[in-house]
Design a protein around this motif. Sequence first.
Motif, short mmCIF file in Angstrom:
data_model
loop_
_atom_site.label_atom_id
_atom_site.label_comp_id
_atom_site.label_asym_id
_atom_site.label_seq_id
_atom_site.Cartn_x
_atom_site.Cartn_y
_atom_site.Cartn_z
N LYS A 93 18.36 -11.88 51.92
CA LYS A 93 17.88 -11.53 53.25
C LYS A 93 16.91 -10.37 53.07
O LYS A 93 17.17 -9.45 52.29
N GLU A 98 10.96 -4.71 54.53
CA GLU A 98 11.31 -4.80 53.11
C GLU A 98 10.39 -5.76 52.36
O GLU A 98 10.24 -5.67 51.15
N SER A 217 23.25 -2.13 63.80
CA SER A 217 23.29 -1.47 62.50
C SER A 217 23.75 -0.01 62.64
O SER A 217 24.44 0.51 61.77
N ASP A 240 14.63 -9.89 60.55
CA ASP A 240 15.16 -10.18 59.22
C ASP A 240 14.75 -11.61 58.87
O ASP A 240 14.51 -12.43 59.76
C1 GCU Z 1 18.48 -3.48 59.78
C2 GCU Z 1 18.05 -4.78 59.20
C3 GCU Z 1 18.29 -4.81 57.70
C4 GCU Z 1 17.72 -3.59 57.02
C5 GCU Z 1 18.27 -2.35 57.66
C6 GCU Z 1 17.70 -1.06 57.06
O1 GCU Z 1 19.84 -3.41 59.86
O2 GCU Z 1 18.74 -5.82 59.82
O3 GCU Z 1 17.69 -5.95 57.17
O4 GCU Z 1 18.04 -3.60 55.67
O5 GCU Z 1 17.98 -2.37 59.02
O6 GCU Z 1 17.34 -0.18 57.84
O7 GCU Z 1 17.63 -0.92 55.85
#
Ligand code: GCU
Length: 330
Positions: A93, A98, A217, A240
């Motif tokens: 994912k 990212e 989150s 995502d």
């Molecule tokens: C969100 C997101 C993740 C990411 C995370 C982060 O939760 O869904 O994919 O890794 O933020 O801030 O690292």
Amino acid sequence: MTNKYSKLALGLVVALPAAFSSVSAYALEAVTLRLAHNLDPSHVVAQTLEKMAEDMKELSDGKMKLRIYPGGQMGGPRETLEMLQQGALDMTKGSASEMESFESAFSVFSMPYLFRSKEHFNQVLFGEVGREMMQLPKEKGFLPIAGYVAGERSFYAGKPIQSPEDMKGMKIRVVSTPTTNKMIELLGGSPAPISFGEVYTALQQGVIDGAENNEPSYYQTRHVEVAKHYSEDRHTSVPDYLVIATQTWDALSEEQREILMKAAEMSEKYEQVLWDKEVQNSREKAAASGATFYKVDKAPFRAALQPLYDDAKKDPKKYSWIERIEAVGK
Ligand code: GCU
């Protein structure tokens, strides 16, 4: 399976990348794909991936399986995306931020206040623009096959951040990209590139003053315990993606790809329903754990962040994505 497929399958058994954890004698008919991600198993996207594993198994009569490694056991998204490129892992994912360092088009999702509404965002993510963008990294070793909504990201810290003034001198964790780093600098703070799994300790020990994320989150990572003020400036909407290694994709038969894509499509729908419920649920639970949510006037944030758009104009490729996104639904 047609003859053509079984021949192809036999050929592929030999050339199959190490990424496949198990392949039956009938090669492409039975396959177990390994998927690693950095989310807690209770996270909406993690639950969605579990559901997708069930759907894929059912659609393939038990032949296609996903083995899931949650919680960052195989590293953060940067590492797992690199593993995909090397053929050492089948799926992961990755959020759009990212993926930015692998494919610059995804940087548009880190542009603050780009989306007019949730409907606008969904039309982009699941429409022509979003689907076209998903094809881009294929040559670079991985292919996003499903997009997941992830709400809006806001700042949270040990104090409310209701205007850029409040952020002066604060160290804020971001998913580090040129766009997110610049965003924090424009607001007067300094960006800290800390991996998702280390944010709790960094907040607790005062290594950083705050972070930014969506409500699920914020709550599920328990960041709420160490940063009780969640200021709803809602600066970005960063989706995502479920991503597969190009090597793995190329090794699947048409039949397997069809099943995988059907399960991926079902997972997008499932996640959207779960997401909306989870935002509400996380807000309630966070509030019960002592969080305060602040309504924030977005105008001063928008104004302070305008230079990101002025900069983007100097990059015609990036700016054309921004213009296409802005035109969606108009
Ligand atoms: C969100 C997101 C993740 C990411 C995370 C982060 O939760 O869904 O994919 O890794 O933020 O801030 O690292």
